[in-house]
Design a protein around this motif. Structure first.
Motif, short mmCIF file in Angstrom:
data_model
loop_
_atom_site.label_atom_id
_atom_site.label_comp_id
_atom_site.label_asym_id
_atom_site.label_seq_id
_atom_site.Cartn_x
_atom_site.Cartn_y
_atom_site.Cartn_z
N CYS A 46 0.84 -1.21 0.00
CA CYS A 46 0.00 0.00 0.00
C CYS A 46 0.86 1.25 0.00
CB CYS A 46 -0.93 0.01 1.21
SG CYS A 46 -0.09 0.33 2.77
N CYS A 81 -1.55 -1.55 5.30
CA CYS A 81 -1.72 -2.98 5.05
C CYS A 81 -0.84 -3.86 5.94
CB CYS A 81 -1.49 -3.32 3.59
SG CYS A 81 0.25 -3.36 3.10
N GLY A 82 0.31 -3.36 6.35
CA GLY A 82 1.16 -4.14 7.26
C GLY A 82 2.00 -5.22 6.60
N CYS A 142 4.62 -4.86 5.11
CA CYS A 142 6.03 -4.48 5.22
C CYS A 142 6.54 -4.54 6.65
CB CYS A 142 6.16 -3.04 4.74
SG CYS A 142 5.19 -1.92 5.80
N CYS A 154 7.70 0.47 5.17
CA CYS A 154 7.43 1.25 3.97
C CYS A 154 7.46 2.74 4.26
CB CYS A 154 6.07 0.88 3.38
SG CYS A 154 4.68 1.35 4.44
S1 FES Z 1 1.82 -0.78 5.42
FE1 FES Z 1 1.35 -1.35 3.41
S2 FES Z 1 3.33 -1.47 2.57
FE2 FES Z 1 3.74 -0.75 4.52
#
Ligand code: FES
Ligand SMILES: Cc1cc2nc3c(=O)[nH]c(=O)nc-3n(C[C@H](O)[C@H](O)[C@H](O)COP(=O)(O)OP(=O)(O)OC[C@H]3O[C@@H](n4cnc5c(N)ncnc54)[C@H](O)[C@@H]3O)c2cc1C
Ligand code: FES
Lengths: 767, 162, 304
Positions: free
Chosen positions: B41, B46-47, B49, B61
């Motif tokens: 994202c 989204c987490g 990363c 990220c």
């Molecule tokens: S939170 Fe989505 S890429 Fe880091």
């Protein structure tokens, strides 16, 4: 049957699991290439305009830029699965905000972005058509003025701004309404929604000589290969599509998309080129969204609750192009009658062009929205005649021997049993409900897509096996589960198989991860391949053991004499000395017989092969003051024929239910003019772990084998179909008012409760 | 302008010269060669990363690589002991908590951050610990069950303590 | 060409801000870097990273209250038993921010200086009478939070001023405070609207001190003096809640955006006000405190 214990229905650990938990699994964007260039697209940024001029000179001169391409650099080929209505790059006109106008390749992503920003495009804006009503009004601008010249798949019926319309006609609808004692008309609207795989699209293309290899996040490698060949006008044999691990798709990575653009850039630069989408591009440019829909339903009933007739009209917002939308069109049409006896039906559906992001077949295309409308309508009908929602459904659900809306005869029907089991698990009508809580129910049906597929199977000298398949693993585990079917045939452990997949040069044709078809079709192919190997094995073993084949069995990785387990030969021993190779395609079961008299524009989904049934019951809690709805529990009972991989099937149901809780309450694109207002994961909200309900899953079986491997049916899509409807009905039960727009977000629930005069909230998103 | 970055990643010293705007994620993936952490994202939502920085979860990220200078980063590649899997990884596999796997590296890290600090956690703790990790495939249920089972095992200690 | 500094003390950081045109500080980066990634604002050309400045991370508890260094993370606040029991509204807010990663990275200083109208710490700090210390080369000054916040994304701090700490006075015994926000999901949210309240009652159950502030209902988080005044001397009954809600609704200037319409925000203002007051009163009666050790308010404090 081989062996003594079946591996089917047992828990097993998927083969690709270990590399995924350790982070070793490589996805498309993880691959490394020498000399790699980075691609960036130039988007229209407006809803509808004529291109007056494109000037790429400045961009092309920027440092590190290797190529800047437009439609002038590509063959002028119109493509499209049903209607050939689009070109790779915008040709003269742009029809939605993320239409691709040009593409850049540069040595860093930053330089590619800078060059993309330096491409000058002069536009003359055209009036934008932003909803289905506007598009169908006679005064509307025709978004594809040359539509009559477009080639189409046989049988597609079209009109200006309507890229596919169909009808479903059964009985005599006027007579049916004449027979009715009561009737009810309602309209429901749903917003555009997105597939949102967590992995964004990525494509890498590299040429060697005449041949291009494309690593891509496609769900459909073979159709992608055909798309590249068609649009670049090269032989399919010069295109190899490889899908590394795929980080989810849910339909958003179906159809053919960006592979050809990247291949063109790679050809122009003679370097490998990579495209990776940002999340924003994922929302705007993926052009594969769930249709916004308007669903108008009128139903006649007798006072005892018997449905006598239905009229239905579905308007699907297809956005700027048709794509693979006509799947959704026909499936939506098949959902309007629900799994109910509707003796007299007239239903029509239109797939309407607008200047929005194109729609397509997102997981269970046409399903959730239509089921949501139809099942809420069903509850309202129950209320009209004063029956409990369950009782009303029991009186009308299809049973074995009934005929469906196109005359398909149901050889069995588990609809009733699904309803009863779900009611039992959920404690209907709810005894321990807290303040503001209520239950809501939905039933529905779905199909198994019956299409050709293929696989090879070989045994290796060490006694392990390899399955080489054209099937595509989208994450659901369907390809991983093929090992179960092979193991079952050969008396081996599923863990003894490796799988070579997602490479169009290796596996036979398969339509890909679409329509929940992998197990149903490729499963049959793998079984056929395994049987060929089995025959060869048995023949060789019979010779060596000097015994008739019929007295041999395959157990625990060896061939042994029945009743004399000590007389056996390990498979490795046989495989070391002989080529044990099989191939299979399996014959897809035919569509059930049906009758399309009076129907128009139908394209092959006019009957449901191996239909499956389900019932979802949701418990919701409504905060009346705010309209905030939470969902503590969903019961999902599905009949999938025989469940081959219970852990996998549960995962499909749990994941599908949570996706559709999102669709029910949170997920919808809002628009201002031709622009999405929430193209990110903060504005477009998915369900998080703290929100996710407990999902109670149960599976029923079907006494009749309807042609899938070991009686299995499609599992992937049905789980997303019913939950929004169940939640809608629960909200209505909890509040005494109905929310006729999807998502049923807090403000819409609050508006229905506190500003009823505001009427039906206009969905389709104008903020 | 580039600045020297010296960071311990999964117990090993790594160094690179990086521009101020570079994210930790891009340096891990492109300079250090660890593609376990994913990019899903643009807005820290989204987490995929997720990594640990001095033991606490961060969205790589959106964290400036240079801010990790002199500190310790753990990615999913650094979680398993040499001879097997971390209990979280093992239980995710056994429970069916992995489908497409794209969210999995991030889930493993968020779960590890929780268990390292609070092995005595309950379901609600696990749900909140995973609040920043979107999974589109599984519906979370099997992931939550897996983390709870991992918590009950004695050896979920970290493979490399910073 | 972009430049980066990671000073080791606050004086050095302040001096960099003074001498380097265009320099901006970055603490956790959860606003600054995320906005750049999302394409909202590009990153500043010169970044002064604060994470190596220990004095900005220091927390001091005194008789008079608590002083939280600007780098205090939301995780620290949410885990602090002391903050939970004395300044419950702040603990409520810290615990509902983003995810564990957002909270372990994001700082109190960054939240304030980012000055989003939807910032969750603003209203709690307003009702807790917090002040901030701004530091530049050659001096410091103290401002109330209301004086600091100037508009969406704007503060009254000068470009060369650093926010060094936030000082929150010890509450008068018997005070209860709470923060409630309206949200679509239970996590990873931005307030649709929010309200913080602090209340103290006399022995007859009448309100002797009242503070009420609103989040995401106007260009900045703001106190509602009319509502506060109206509460004094009364019991917190249904009529008092309704009157406070009316006063709050009269004070707001909500916008319509993707998250909600202005009409809905206005109506919801009264709801969150009533809930924040009710929870604050309950805590005042119970002798304060947010229950549970770890993630209390996202479930109990939010409206879900
Ligand atoms: S939170 Fe989505 S890429 Fe880091
Ligand atoms: C996924 C996600 C969820 C979020 N959820 C919430 C939420 O629920 N509620 C909420 O309120 N916020 C939320 N935020 C926003 C953010 O996390 C907080 O505002 C956080 O407190 C910002 O702190 P930071 O240290 O990361 O600030 P930074 O991004 O480092 O800085 C923010 C701004 O403040 C300035 N600044 C920082 N420190 C100082 C200082 N000491 N002196 C002077 N200027 C300074 C910077 O120059 C910059 O302009 C969320 C963010 C993300 C990414
Ligand atoms: S397993 Fe696919 S996103 Fe979680």
């Amino acid at each position: 049957m081989t062996g003594t214990t079946s591996v089917l229905g047992q828990r097993f650990v998927r083969r690709d699991g270990p590399e995924k938990v350790t982070g070793e699994a490589r996805y498309t964007a993880d691959l490394a290439f020498t000399g790699l260039l980075h691609a960036k697209f130039v988007y229209a940024g407006r809803a509808h305009a004529r291109i007056v001029a494109i000037d790429t000179t400045e961009a092309a001169r920027m440092p590190g830029v290797h190529a800047v391409l437009t439609q002038a650099d590509a063959p002028l080929v119109r493509y499209g699965m049903f209607v050939k209505d689009r070109t790779l790059f915008a040709h003269e006109v742009v029809r939605f905000e993320a239409e691709i106008v040009a593409a850049v390749a540069a040595d860093t992503p930053e330089r590619a972005a800078a060059a993309a920003a330096a491409v000058r495009v002069e536009y003359e804006d055209l009036p934008a058509v932003l909803d289905v009503d506007a598009a169908l009004s006679p005064a509307a601008p025709v978004l594809h003025p040359d539509w009559l010249d477009y080639r189409t798949q046989d049988g597609v019926l079209r009109a200006p701004n309507d890229c596919g319309h169909m009808t479903s006609v059964k009985g005599d609808v006027d007579a049916g309404f004449a027979e009715a004692e009561l009737q009810l008309t309602e309209t429901y609207c749903s917003d555009m929604a997105h597939a949102v795989p967590i992995e964004p699209h990525a494509v890498v293309a590299q040429w060697q000589g005449e041949k291009v290899t494309i690593w891509t996040t496609s769900q459909v490698p073979f159709p992608a290969r055909a798309g590249v060949a068609e649009t670049l006008q090269i032989p399919q044999s010069n295109v190899r599509i490889v899908v590394p691990h795929l980080g989810g798709g849910f339909g958003g990575k179906c159809d053919f998309h960006f592979e050809a653009h990247v291949a063109l850039l790679a050809r122009a630069t003679r370097r490998p080129v990579r495209l990776v989408f940002s999340r924003r591009e994922e929302f705007l440019a993926t052009d594969k969204v769930r249709h916004a829909a308007r669903i108008e339903l009128t139903t006649g009933v007798k006072r005892d609750g018997t449905i006598t007739a239905r009229r239905a009209r579905l308007l699907l917002d297809s956005g700027a192009y048709c794509g693979d939308a006509l799947f959704a069109t026909e499936i939506g049409l098949m959902m309007v009658a629900g799994p109910y006896r509707v003796p007299n039906l007239y239903a029509e559906v239109h797939t309407v062009y607008t200047n929005r992001t194109p729609a397509g077949s997102v997981r269970a295309p046409g399903g959730p929205q239509t089921c949501w409308a139809v099942e809420q309508h069903t509850d309202e009908l129950a209320r009209l005649v004063g029956l409990d929602p369950l009782e009303f459904r029991r009186r009308n659900l299809v049973r074995a021997g009934d005929t469906g809306q196109t005359g398909q005869r149901f050889v069995s029907s588990s609809a009733q049993r699904c309803l009863d089991r779900a009611a039992e698990l959920a404690g209907w009508p709810g005894t321990d409900l807290a303040e503001g809580e209520a239950l809501g129910v939905a039933v529905g049906w779905w199909f198994s897509l019956s299409v050709p597929s293929g696989a090879y199977l070989k045994l290796n000298p060490d006694g392990t096996g390899t399955i080489i398949t054209g099937a595509q693993e989208n994450g659901s585990g369907s390809v991983m589960g093929l090992a179960l079917l092979a193991a079952e045939e050969l008396g081996m452990r599923p863990e003894a198989f490796s799988i070579l997949y997602q490479d169009t040069d290796a596996g036979p044709f398969d339509i890909g991860s679409a329509g929940s078809q992998t197990t149903f079709n490729n499963g049959r192919a793998v079984m056929e391949a395994a049987r060929e190997v089995r025959e060869k094995l048995l023949a060789l073993a019979a010779e060596r053991l000097e015994i008739h084949q019929r007295d041999l069995e395959l157990v625990d990785g060896s061939v042994r004499v029945k009743g004399a387990p000590t007389r056996s030969i390990p498979l490795a021993e046989i495989a070391a000395g002989a080529q044990l190779i099989g191939s299979g395609s399996g014959t897809p079961p035919p569509l059930p017989e049906h009758d399309l008299t009076g129907c128009g524009g139908r394209l092959g989904y006019s009957a449901f092969a191996a239909p499956s049934f389900f019932c979802h019951i949701a418990r919701v809690r409504v905060d009346r003051e705010t309209g905030v709805v939470s969902v503590p529990e969903v019961v999902a009972v599905h009949e999938f024929g025989r469940v081959l991989n219970p852990l996998g099937a549960q995962g499909q149901v749990e994941g599908g239910v949570i996706q559709s809780v999102g669709m029910a309450l949170l997920e919808g694109s809002q628009y201002d003019g031709g622009h999405q207002l929430n193209p990110g994961l903060l504005g477009y909200k998915l369900v998080t772990a703290p929100d996710a309900p407990t999902v109670t899953v149960d599976f029923l079986d079907d006494a009749v084998d309807q042609g899938g491997p070991h009686g299995a049916k499609a599992v992937g899509e049905p789980p997303v179909v019913g939950t929004p409807a169940a939640i809608g009905n629960a909200i209505a039960a909890a509040t005494g008012t109905r929310v006729r727009a999807l998502p049923m977000n807090a403000e819409r629930v609050w508006t229905a409760l506190h500003r009823p005069s505001a009427g039906a909230v206009t969905a389709g998103g104008e903020a | 302008m580039r600045y020297p970055l010296n960071v311990t990643v999964n117990g090993l010293r790594a160094s690179a010269d990086v521009e101020p705007h570079r994210s930790l994620l891009s340096v891990l993936r492109e300079e250090i060669g660890l593609t376990g952490p994913k990019e899903g994202c643009d807005d820290s939502e989204c987490g995929a990363c997720m990594v640990l920085l001095d033991g606490e979860p961060v969205n790589a990220c959106s964290y400036l690589a240079l801010q990790t200078d002199g500190r310790a980063v753990t990615t999913v590649e650094g979680v398993a002991p040499a001879d097997g899997l971390h209990p979280i990884q093992r239980e995710l596999l056994a429970a069916g908590g992995v489908q497409c796997g794209f969210c999995t590296p991030g889930i493993v890290m968020s779960a590890k951050a929780l268990l390292d600090r609070n092995p005595d956690c309950d379901e609600d703790d696990v749900r909140h610990a995973l609040a920043g990790n979107l999974c589109r495939c599984t519906g979370y249920q099997k992931i939550i069950a897996a983390v709870l089972r991992a918590a009950r095992q004695p050896e979920h200690g970290p493979a490399d303590r910073p | 060409m972009s430049r980066y500094f990671a000073p080791g003390n606050a004086a050095e950081a302040a001096e960099l801000l003074r001498t380097t045109p265009g320099a901006r500080v970055v603490a956790g980066g959860t606003d600054l870097v995320v906005a750049a990634r999302g394409g909202k604002h590009p990153l500043p050309e010169v970044l002064v990273a604060l994470h190596r400045v220990p004095e900005l991370a220091r927390v001091r508890e005194t008789e008079a209250g608590i002083i939280l260094g600007a780098l205090t993370t939301h995780t620290w606040v949410e885990r602090s038993g002391l903050v939970r029991s004395r300044w419950s509204a702040l603990a409520d807010a810290a615990a509902m921010i983003g995810s564990p990663a957002t909270r372990s990275t994001g700082t109190i200083g960054g939240n304030l200086m980012n000055a989003s109208p939807a910032m969750d710490l603003g209203s709690p700090l307003l009702v807790l009478d917090a002040t901030v210390e701004l530091r530049r080369t050659g001096g410091t000054r103290a401002l109330t939070v209301a004086e600091l916040l100037a508009g969406p994304g704007r503060t009254t701090a000068a470009p060369d001023e650093l926010l060094s700490s936030v000082r929150i006075p010890a509450p008068v015994p018997g005070t209860g405070s709470a923060y409630i926000r309206l949200e679509h999901r239970r996590a990873m949210e931005i307030a649709i609207v929010g309200a913080a309240a602090a209340l103290r009652f006399d022995s007859r159950g009448e309100i002797v001190a009242a503070r009420l502030a609103l989040t995401a209902a106007a260009p900045v988080c703001l106190r509602v003096p009319a509502a506060e005044a109206g509460l004094l001397g009364r019991r917190l009954d249904a009529e008092a809640l309704a009157a406070a809600g009316r006063a709050a609704v009269a004070a707001v200037r909500p916008i319509s955006d993707v998250r909600a319409s202005a009409d809905y925000r206005r109506a919801m203002t009264a709801v969150v006000v009533a809930r924040a007051l009710t929870l604050a009163a309950r805590r005042a009666a119970a002798g304060s405190s947010v229950p549970g050790p770890d993630h209390p308010p996202t479930a109990t404090g939010s409206v879900q």
